[in-house]
Design a protein around this motif. Structure first.
Motif, PDB file in Angstrom:
ATOM      1  N   GLY A   1       0.923  -1.339   0.125  1.00  0.00           N
ATOM      2  CA  GLY A   1       0.009   0.009   0.101  1.00  0.00           C
ATOM      3  C   GLY A   1       0.759   1.429  -0.020  1.00  0.00           C
ATOM      4  N   ASN A   2       0.595   2.035   1.144  1.00  0.00           N
ATOM      5  CA  ASN A   2       1.495   3.283   1.087  1.00  0.00           C
ATOM      6  C   ASN A   2       2.795   3.054   1.787  1.00  0.00           C
ATOM      7  OD1 ASN A   2      -0.321   4.844  -0.124  1.00  0.00           O
ATOM      8  ND2 ASN A   2      -1.552   5.310   1.697  1.00  0.00           N
ATOM      9  N   LEU A   3       3.038   2.032   2.451  1.00  0.00           N
ATOM     10  CA  LEU A   3       4.299   1.617   3.188  1.00  0.00           C
ATOM     11  C   LEU A   3       5.189   1.057   2.407  1.00  0.00           C
ATOM     12  CD1 LEU A   3       5.689   1.338   6.081  1.00  0.00           C
ATOM     13  CD2 LEU A   3       4.874  -1.185   5.722  1.00  0.00           C
TER      14      LEU A   3
END
Lengths: 232, 514
Positions: A12-14
């Motif tokens: 995801g955003n990580l």
């Protein structure tokens, strides 16, 4: 030899691994060192083609997804992942046939070294965690891999098993195997490593070559870079 | 108690949050709820069919109670039960809670299970059969309330027996003995009923048995029938009294369970671990009914390369005796018996077999295999590895097809009927297997069960369209009765092979391991 070029892995955003590049040469023990959550296991799993990622990974010059690459490396997972209902002996037969291994001699030696002789007829679910780790190690070495990827190898092992594992890794190194292992236990690596890559927050922060380190220890260099940080 | 009620509510919220955390899961869950509720409302208020074309309510109720009986027997004959999950057991037994609070928390858990079981039973029958029978909106409501009461009584009774006999290692045997005795007793009554009505056909005998007063005395199932039928016939007071009786019984059982004087934490923890292991196997799509016993086998051999995967799976089946499970055998014999006694023809019987094949292929444990890294590391082509993964399932369903169709010879098919049915079913089976693996390929592992089952079903339905359409067109043009079976089988196999080809990536990258 293992070559990693611009490896990036996102959840995801990580960003778990951020543009990591390094190599593990034949006949050397290369260590990925970092605090929890630094991205070491993600890197190892990506090299094994167990994750989707961006970048390029080569095993002896072959793309890590290719059959040629898969025949050339072995993988010891952090958590031993065996088939509950199969005995140790059946696991060995399974991997032998899957990798089309004809010889038995080195397998016998491995069984002896890892002290698994009296566990051959035990099913995986009857084994302790340490025993499972030993079996996992044995299975990774059955095909005599040119490169070995080891994720946190000492977790769950008793002192004697740790000693045997260290001996085994040194012996494999002498035979020319490229060994890449991830760990956060620095003290145990002092005698073992040739090259260490210090990872922090998904990035390779430094490359430490043992012969070039001088009077400074690996531990000192590690804390200098990571400041003992704990990643999310 | 507040903190435990709060915990239960938090866990419920977490479950809802999990379902709605992924867009696909949220969309399909909502869609499934809307479709099912929409269908029930449509059947109740908008479906205008002539009364003569609708089946009698008693036939609908018979099917409903039949499924309920099967589910209740499955609960009561479980090898082992547990009151809590491992996490709950640790928290409750170590935390500052009284015995009453702990037991009440267990009963709250049973309420959740009651709702799940009730919905499964209720929706399965009402959505599938509601359109074809004379069922009013009030019937639907009473059916739901009665089912909730019935399942709650069963689950609390199971909890009651569990805590009361906790100190006794034979506690699970007692439960099965109590229910077994009851089943034998009811079978004896039915046998007597069969004997005095032996001149009638079996379906008439079953109907008259259900109509008898003795049937209404049967615990839970008979009482449920009494409540539902009285409401249906306008005898509201009788229905209300009987329903009230069931609710009072549930209340009494709850009080009795909560007033247990002592519990054995070791037994609770041990059973909780077992329950968690079972849950994990269910998540991995493993067959729950194969038990956890493993036997040693001789003559173990593995094929080369990817073939070793198929050999390993076959070995696993031999060790756990799960090539064909007892449940599958029972299902086969049950459908055969229904077809035989109901005078169904061979073609109709083969449709039943197709349903069984669908159920069996859904329970294949590909997730279990895909959670081990070896399948990804074995140096062979993805297509060969995938084929090796599917081969045991293909072999299994092929054997089941031949076995069931051979047993079905008692229905009097011609040799061509036999061959055509085998071809047609093989096509369906391959399509079910390939749809299953393809749905795994396109779905995330974290997808909830409702959404993934719904998607699988949707994929199968869409995949069946070409074979049905082509088969019908060819049959209509060429007027050959058996052509439909061969054409549809051929088309299904082609589509299945395409699905398998599209799914090959599932064994080369392994995001599933996460």
């Amino acid at each position: 030899m293992i070559e990693v070029k611009g490896l990036t892995k996102k959840y995801g955003n990580l960003i778990a691994v951020n543009n990591a590049s390094f190599e593990a040469q034949n006949g050397k023990i290369t260590v990925l060192l970092g605090p929890n959550g630094a991205g070491k296991s993600t890197t190892i799993k990506s090299i094994c083609s167990l994750l989707k990622y961006e970048g390029e990974i080569l095993i002896d010059g072959y793309d890590n997804h290719s059959l040629m690459a898969k025949k050339r490396f072995g993988y010891i997972a952090e958590v031993p992942n065996l088939y509950d209902n199969l005995t140790v002996g059946e696991h060995i037969s399974f991997i032998k046939r899957a990798y089309d291994v004809k010889e038995d001699e080195h397998i016998e030696k491995l069984i002896e070294l890892l002290e698994l002789k009296d566990k051959i007829n035990a099913t995986a679910k009857e084994l302790s965690k340490g025993m499972k780790q030993k079996v996992s190690m044995l299975l990774a070495l059955i095909s005599k891999p040119d490169s070995l990827l080891v994720d946190e190898p000492m977790i769950g092992l008793d002192p004697k098993a740790i000693e045997n594992t260290l001996t085994l890794l040194k012996r494999l190194k002498e035979n020319g195997t490229a060994i890449l292992l991830s760990t956060h236990i620095i003290d145990m690596m002092n005698d073992l490593y040739d090259v260490a890559y210090i990872m922090n927050k998904g990035k390779i922060e430094a490359k430490v070559v043992k012969d070039e380190l001088g009077s400074e220890t690996l531990k000192e260099r590690f804390f200098e870079i990571t400041e003992g940080s704990e990643n999310e | 108690m507040n903190s435990l009620v709060y915990l239960a509510s938090l866990r419920f919220k977490a479950m809802i949050r999990k379902i709605y955390s992924r867009p696909l899961s949220a969309i399909f869950t909502t869609l499934a709820i809307i479709v099912m509720l929409g269908l029930l409302i449509f059947y109740s208020f908008f479906l205008k069919m002539p009364e003569s074309e609708k089946g009698p309510f008693s036939a609908f109720l018979l099917t409903y109670l039949f499924v309920m009986t099967i589910m209740i027997l499955a609960i009561m004959f479980q090898k082992r039960t547990a009151l809590f999950t491992n996490v709950d057991a640790n928290l409750l037994l170590c935390g500052p809670f009284s015995l009453k609070q702990i037991l009440l928390y267990g009963i709250i858990g049973s309420c959740g299970a009651t709702l799940a079981l009730c919905l499964m039973n209720y929706l399965y029958i009402t959505v599938l059969l509601g359109a074809f029978f004379d069922v009013s909106p009030l019937d639907y409501l009473i059916l739901f309330i009665t089912s909730m009461s019935a399942y709650f009584i069963i689950l609390v009774f199971t909890d009651f027996l569990y805590v009361r006999f906790m100190d006794d290692p034979k506690r699970n045997l007692y439960r099965r003995l109590i229910v077994g005795t009851l089943v034998v007793f009811i079978l004896l009554i039915f046998a007597y009923h069969y004997y005095i009505n032996r001149d009638l056909k079996i379906d008439a005998i079953i109907n008259s048995f259900m109509d008898s007063k003795v049937f209404s005395l049967m615990p839970v199932i008979g009482w449920s029938k009494f409540v539902i039928l009285n409401f249906h016939n306008g005898e509201y007071l009788l229905g209300l009294l009987a329903l009230g009786g069931m609710i009072v019984l549930a209340f009494v059982l709850t009080i009795l369970t909560m007033n247990t004087r002592s519990i054995d934490p070791e037994v609770i923890c041990d059973d909780a671990r077992y329950f968690d292991a079972l849950k994990e196997r269910s998540k991995n799509n493993s067959n729950l009914y194969q038990g956890l016993k493993v036997r040693s086998v001789k003559n173990v051999s593995f094929k080369k390369g990817a073939g070793a995967i198929a050999s390993r799976l076959m070995l696993d089946m031999r060790k756990t005796n799960s090539f064909i499970t007892k449940t599958e055998v029972m299902l086969i014999l049950l459908y055969l018996a229904i077809s035989y006694f109901s005078d169904y023809d061979y073609a109709f019987y083969s449709r039943y077999v197709a349903i069984i094949l669908y159920v069996i292929t859904l329970s294949s444990n590909y997730n279990d295999e895909l959670s081990h890294h070896y399948i990804y590391l074995i140096p062979d082509t993805p297509l060969r590895k995938l084929w090796a993964l599917l081969w045991p399932s293909i072999l299994k369903v092929s054997i089941i097809i031949v076995l069931m169709m051979t047993l079905g010879i008692v229905l009097g098919p011609t040799p061509l009927d036999f061959i055509a049915a085998i071809f047609e079913l093989f096509g369906y089976a391959l399509l079910f297997i390939s749809s299953n693996i393809w749905s795994l390929r396109i779905l995330n592992k974290g997808q909830n069960q409702v959404a993934s089952q719904f998607i699988k079903m949707l994929i199968v339905i869409i995949a069946l369209i070409p074979s049905v359409a082509l088969g019908l067109v060819f049959t209509a043009v060429l007027y050959t009765p058996y052509l439909f079976s061969f054409i549809s089988s051929f088309v299904n196999i082609i589509i299945a092979l395409i699905f398998i080809y599209l799914s090959k990536g599932i064994v080369s990258g392994a995001e599933l391991l996460n």
